[in-house]
Motif scaffolding. Structure first.
Motif, PDB file in Angstrom:
ATOM      1  N   GLU A   1       0.696  -0.925  -0.020  1.00 43.66           N
ATOM      2  CA  GLU A   1      -0.648  -0.142  -0.287  1.00 43.66           C
ATOM      3  C   GLU A   1       0.910   1.156  -0.212  1.00 43.66           C
ATOM      4  OE1 GLU A   1      -3.174  -2.354   2.629  1.00 43.66           O
ATOM      5  OE2 GLU A   1      -0.849  -0.961   3.849  1.00 43.66           O
ATOM      6  N   VAL A   2       0.647   2.050  -1.101  1.00 46.43           N
ATOM      7  CA  VAL A   2       1.579   3.580  -1.029  1.00 46.43           C
ATOM      8  C   VAL A   2       0.470   4.697  -0.735  1.00 46.43           C
ATOM      9  CG1 VAL A   2       3.097   4.504  -2.679  1.00 46.43           C
ATOM     10  CG2 VAL A   2       3.053   2.017  -2.644  1.00 46.43           C
ATOM     11  N   PHE A   3       1.189   5.739   0.873  1.00 48.41           N
ATOM     12  CA  PHE A   3       0.696   6.253   0.844  1.00 48.41           C
ATOM     13  C   PHE A   3       0.064   7.664  -0.272  1.00 48.41           C
ATOM     14  CE2 PHE A   3       1.029   3.285   4.239  1.00 48.41           C
ATOM     15  CZ  PHE A   3      -0.432   3.825   4.926  1.00 48.41           C
ATOM     16  N   LEU A   4      -0.472   8.252  -0.866  1.00 46.12           N
ATOM     17  CA  LEU A   4      -0.539   9.280  -1.611  1.00 46.12           C
ATOM     18  C   LEU A   4      -0.825  11.046  -1.264  1.00 46.12           C
ATOM     19  CD1 LEU A   4      -2.775   7.299  -4.677  1.00 46.12           C
ATOM     20  CD2 LEU A   4       0.047   7.621  -4.350  1.00 46.12           C
ATOM     21  N   PRO A   5      -0.346  12.164  -1.298  1.00 48.93           N
ATOM     22  CA  PRO A   5      -0.337  13.331  -1.233  1.00 48.93           C
ATOM     23  C   PRO A   5      -1.419  14.181  -0.679  1.00 48.93           C
ATOM     24  CG  PRO A   5       1.142  13.174  -3.169  1.00 48.93           C
ATOM     25  CD  PRO A   5       0.628  11.737  -2.806  1.00 48.93           C
ATOM     26  N   ARG A   6      -2.759  13.134  -1.351  1.00 51.62           N
ATOM     27  CA  ARG A   6      -4.336  14.082  -1.405  1.00 51.62           C
ATOM     28  C   ARG A   6      -4.348  13.106   0.235  1.00 51.62           C
ATOM     29  NH1 ARG A   6      -6.818  13.048  -7.549  1.00 51.62           N
ATOM     30  NH2 ARG A   6      -5.884  14.578  -8.109  1.00 51.62           N
ATOM     31  N   LEU A   7      -4.250  11.507   0.213  1.00 49.57           N
ATOM     32  CA  LEU A   7      -4.778  11.335   1.942  1.00 49.57           C
ATOM     33  C   LEU A   7      -3.650  12.090   3.315  1.00 49.57           C
ATOM     34  CD1 LEU A   7      -5.292   9.279   3.928  1.00 49.57           C
ATOM     35  CD2 LEU A   7      -3.019   7.814   3.769  1.00 49.57           C
ATOM     36  N   TRP A   8      -2.425  12.610   3.379  1.00 49.03           N
ATOM     37  CA  TRP A   8      -1.384  13.437   4.091  1.00 49.03           C
ATOM     38  C   TRP A   8      -2.285  14.144   4.095  1.00 49.03           C
ATOM     39  CZ3 TRP A   8       0.098   9.974   6.612  1.00 49.03           C
ATOM     40  CH2 TRP A   8       0.661   8.568   5.884  1.00 49.03           C
ATOM     41  N   SER A   9      -3.027  15.231   3.102  1.00 49.13           N
ATOM     42  CA  SER A   9      -3.857  16.648   3.587  1.00 49.13           C
ATOM     43  C   SER A   9      -4.762  16.198   4.324  1.00 49.13           C
ATOM     44  CB  SER A   9      -3.706  16.755   2.186  1.00 49.13           C
ATOM     45  OG  SER A   9      -4.266  16.538   1.723  1.00 49.13           O
ATOM     46  N   VAL A  10      -5.451  15.273   4.272  1.00 51.87           N
ATOM     47  CA  VAL A  10      -6.194  14.755   4.588  1.00 51.87           C
ATOM     48  C   VAL A  10      -6.172  14.371   5.630  1.00 51.87           C
ATOM     49  CG1 VAL A  10      -8.913  13.481   5.048  1.00 51.87           C
ATOM     50  CG2 VAL A  10      -7.806  14.358   3.107  1.00 51.87           C
TER      51      VAL A  10
END
Length: 187
Positions: A170-179
């Protein structure tokens, strides 16, 4: 198109104690959370979670996948690549693989999941045992073109049930981090 090219033969997946440089506390919390990622994303999105299949099919597995599954290099397996989405936005890129030899006759129908979460299935079947979580900066070239970025944190773990092993990355994408940073007490 799936990403099978072994252009990074020295890629190292590492356990938490060996990480250097270490991710920030928020990333560590997400990377090493041993609960269901599907459930966590569902909570974060207030039930606006979905799975979008990108690729599913038989193909030779990458060298790092074969090593993790104790298979001979070049072994064939079922590959499933999906986006895990919150509010329609891709938050996580996931790649799950299992050896053809182990899937045949096991009863796990990875080819019939469609837009259902494989993770939820693995967490609901208590016969699956999860091995240690490993992390790395996921190779940019292995990501779908529309989310390619450098130094994205990825994690993987192996789920075993008898002779069947499923490797889930599973690769965590930048949009997840902002939320996550906006709505989580741990970030």
């Amino acid at each position: 198109m799936p990403h099978t090219n072994s252009i990074f033969p020295t890629l190292q997946w590492l356990p938490q104690p060996l990480l250097s440089p270490r991710p920030d506390a928020c990333a560590l919390d997400w990377l090493f959370d041993e609960g269901s990622l599907t459930r966590r994303l569902t909570r974060l999105s207030n039930d606006h979670f979905s799975v979008t299949p990108l690729f599913e099919g038989w193909q030779p597995l990458r060298a790092d996948e074969c090593t993790a599954l104790d298979l001979a290099e070049g072994s064939e397996g079922w590959v499933r690549e999906v986006y895990l989405r919150g509010h329609g936005q891709p938050w996580v890129f996931a790649r799950s693989v299992a050896a053809r030899s182990a899937l045949q006759g096991d009863g796990l129908q990875m080819d019939e999941l469609g837009s259902r979460s494989l993770g939820e299935l693995l967490f609901c079947d208590r016969a699956f045992q999860r091995r240690a979580i490993e992390v790395c900066h996921y190779p940019e070239a292995w990501l779908p073109a529309d989310v390619r970025a450098r130094e994205l944190w990825g994690r993987r773990s192996r789920f075993d049930r008898g002779a069947l092993s499923v490797l889930v990355a599973e690769v965590f994408l930048p949009r997840l981090w902002s939320v996550a940073r906006a709505y989580s007490e741990n970030c």
